[in-house]
Motif scaffolding. Structure first.
Motif, short mmCIF file in Angstrom:
data_model
loop_
_atom_site.label_atom_id
_atom_site.label_comp_id
_atom_site.label_asym_id
_atom_site.label_seq_id
_atom_site.Cartn_x
_atom_site.Cartn_y
_atom_site.Cartn_z
N THR A 1 1.03 -36.31 -13.33
CA THR A 1 2.22 -37.01 -13.85
C THR A 1 3.47 -36.14 -13.73
OG1 THR A 1 1.71 -36.33 -16.12
CG2 THR A 1 0.97 -38.52 -15.43
N TYR A 2 3.29 -34.84 -13.77
CA TYR A 2 4.44 -33.94 -13.59
C TYR A 2 4.94 -34.00 -12.15
CZ TYR A 2 7.33 -29.76 -13.55
OH TYR A 2 8.38 -28.90 -13.42
N ASN A 3 4.02 -34.13 -11.22
CA ASN A 3 4.38 -34.11 -9.80
C ASN A 3 4.70 -35.48 -9.21
OD1 ASN A 3 4.19 -31.32 -9.31
ND2 ASN A 3 1.99 -31.48 -9.47
N ILE A 4 4.84 -36.49 -10.05
CA ILE A 4 5.19 -37.84 -9.55
C ILE A 4 6.67 -37.88 -9.22
CG2 ILE A 4 5.45 -40.25 -10.20
CD1 ILE A 4 2.83 -40.09 -11.63
N SER B 1 -5.52 -32.35 -15.45
CA SER B 1 -5.25 -33.03 -14.18
C SER B 1 -4.23 -34.15 -14.37
CB SER B 1 -6.54 -33.62 -13.60
OG SER B 1 -7.47 -32.60 -13.34
N LEU B 2 -4.37 -34.89 -15.44
CA LEU B 2 -3.43 -35.97 -15.75
C LEU B 2 -2.01 -35.41 -15.92
CD1 LEU B 2 -3.02 -38.99 -16.40
CD2 LEU B 2 -3.47 -38.41 -18.78
N ILE C 1 7.02 -40.44 -18.20
CA ILE C 1 5.59 -40.55 -18.54
C ILE C 1 5.00 -39.17 -18.85
CG2 ILE C 1 4.81 -40.46 -16.14
CD1 ILE C 1 3.22 -42.72 -18.72
N PHE C 2 5.48 -38.14 -18.18
CA PHE C 2 5.00 -36.78 -18.43
C PHE C 2 5.29 -36.35 -19.87
CE2 PHE C 2 5.79 -32.15 -18.38
CZ PHE C 2 4.53 -31.72 -18.04
N ILE C 3 6.48 -36.65 -20.35
CA ILE C 3 6.86 -36.31 -21.73
C ILE C 3 6.00 -37.08 -22.73
CG2 ILE C 3 8.76 -36.31 -23.41
CD1 ILE C 3 9.08 -34.30 -21.10
N ILE C 4 5.74 -38.35 -22.43
CA ILE C 4 4.90 -39.16 -23.31
C ILE C 4 3.50 -38.58 -23.41
CG2 ILE C 4 3.81 -41.43 -23.58
CD1 ILE C 4 6.39 -42.60 -22.31
N ILE C 5 2.95 -38.16 -22.28
CA ILE C 5 1.60 -37.59 -22.28
C ILE C 5 1.58 -36.25 -23.02
CG2 ILE C 5 -0.21 -36.64 -20.80
CD1 ILE C 5 0.43 -38.91 -18.84
N ILE C 6 2.62 -35.45 -22.88
CA ILE C 6 2.72 -34.19 -23.63
C ILE C 6 2.73 -34.47 -25.13
CG2 ILE C 6 4.29 -32.28 -24.21
CD1 ILE C 6 3.02 -31.66 -21.66
#
Length: 90
Positions: free
Chosen positions: A87-90, A82-83, A3-8
């Protein structure tokens, strides 16, 4: 895919689109032509385009006199940052 990569990826795509919209609107303003609606610029700012809006406002120097654009940009950067952090720390 994480999800972190998708948000990036969303941030990169929407920031490039948002920056392009700010640049186009600035050029149209200088030429006295039809402009992009402010709500469109703000919508793209909030839809993962905060970095592009930041560049458009503070580097390209577009919409700097409108306090709500500056405030929207700052709020969007905080929310999107913040998002990314969470998501990085999940």
């Amino acid at each position: 895919m994480n999800i972190f990569i998708i948000i990036i990826i969303l941030n990169i795509i929407f920031s490039l689109i948002t920056l392009a919209l700010y640049i186009i609107d600035k050029q149209k303003a200088k030429a006295g032509k039809w402009r992009i609606k402010e709500r469109t610029l703000l919508l793209f700012t909030y839809l993962f385009g905060a970095v592009g809006a930041f560049i458009g406002i503070f580097i390209v120097r577009h919409k700097t006199r409108h306090w709500y654009f500056v405030l929207s940009c700052i709020i969007s950067l905080i929310i999107q940052g913040s998002l990314l952090y969470f998501t990085y720390n999940i």
